[in-house]
Write an enzyme that holds these catalytic residues in place. Structure first.
Site, PDB file in Angstrom:
ATOM      1  N   ALA A  84       0.759  -1.187  -0.045  1.00  0.00           N
ATOM      2  CA  ALA A  84      -0.141  -0.006   0.071  1.00  0.00           C
ATOM      3  C   ALA A  84       0.856   1.334   0.120  1.00  0.00           C
ATOM      4  CB  ALA A  84      -0.898   0.101   1.185  1.00  0.00           C
ATOM      5  N   ASP A 111       1.446   3.464  -6.937  1.00  0.00           N
ATOM      6  CA  ASP A 111       0.185   2.999  -7.431  1.00  0.00           C
ATOM      7  C   ASP A 111      -0.341   1.903  -6.846  1.00  0.00           C
ATOM      8  OD1 ASP A 111      -2.017   2.634  -9.383  1.00  0.00           O
ATOM      9  OD2 ASP A 111      -0.593   1.639 -10.972  1.00  0.00           O
ATOM     10  N   HIS A 112      -1.372   2.301  -5.916  1.00  0.00           N
ATOM     11  CA  HIS A 112      -1.870   1.328  -5.266  1.00  0.00           C
ATOM     12  C   HIS A 112      -2.592   0.103  -5.982  1.00  0.00           C
ATOM     13  CE1 HIS A 112      -4.485  -0.725  -2.083  1.00  0.00           C
ATOM     14  NE2 HIS A 112      -3.873  -0.036  -1.269  1.00  0.00           N
ATOM     15  N   PRO A 113      -1.892  -1.099  -5.726  1.00  0.00           N
ATOM     16  CA  PRO A 113      -2.740  -2.277  -6.474  1.00  0.00           C
ATOM     17  C   PRO A 113      -4.115  -2.342  -6.218  1.00  0.00           C
ATOM     18  CG  PRO A 113      -0.727  -2.975  -5.478  1.00  0.00           C
ATOM     19  CD  PRO A 113      -1.039  -1.683  -4.958  1.00  0.00           C
TER      20      PRO A 113
END
Length: 179
Positions: free
Chosen positions: A173, A177-179
């Site tokens: 997190a 680029d938050h998955p």
């Protein structure tokens, strides 16, 4: 002249394992070229920029980037900003390759498109030059009368490349680029 081996495992002759080196340099490889018959070389700059002039063209790398020069590729290093230092991982085994994308798909790991290949360039010069080769863990030198970087075009999948480590997306997190 400024390459010092810090650790190694495996065998150069068995084509398995790695060598880890530290490099420092305060002048460019003017009139001198190098190739490594033992393995490919992963450059990890710590300070200063390196202009890697290869048979396939030119790559500029700096701290925060890595570059790989394949086994047997002739190259020379220029220092555009003065002294440099960093690390080299010498891979004696199979060439580096990207892992399968797996379940994270397009949202993690390294993207093929983020790898950069050399800008095409060649040298058509004659004179007195030195070619240094690393073979079976030993260094050898030969006098040559022309630049070995006289390749005008190349094709195939064995080429030097670089990667900007800031483009790597970790799987948690706190990445960009938050998955």
């Amino acid at each position: 002249d400024g390459l010092v081996t810090m650790a190694a495992n495996g065998s150069v002759n068995g084509q398995a394992g790695i060598g880890i080196h530290v490099y420092v340099a305060n002048k460019s490889m003017t009139g001198r070229y190098f190739y490594n018959a033992d393995g490919e070389m992963l450059f990890v700059p710590q300070q200063g920029r390196l202009l890697l002039k290869t048979e396939c063209g030119v790559l500029m790398i700096e701290a925060g980037e890595i570059a790989v020069i394949p086994r047997g590729m002739k190259f020379s290093v220029e220092l555009p900003d003065g002294p440099v230092r960093g690390y080299i991982c010498e891979n004696y085994g199979n060439p580096y390759e990207l892992p399968e994308r797996g379940p994270v798909g397009a949202n993690g790991y390294t993207n093929d498109r983020d790898f950069q290949y050399p800008v095409a360039a060649f040298e058509d010069i004659e004179g007195d030059f030195e070619l240094v080769a690393k073979f079976s863990g030993q260094l050898y030198r030969a006098d040559i009368k022309h630049s070995p970087l006289d390749v005008v075009a190349w094709t195939g999948n064995s080429a030097p490349y670089k990667y900007d480590l800031a483009r790597f997306n970790v799987m948690n997190a706190v990445s960009y680029d938050h998955p």
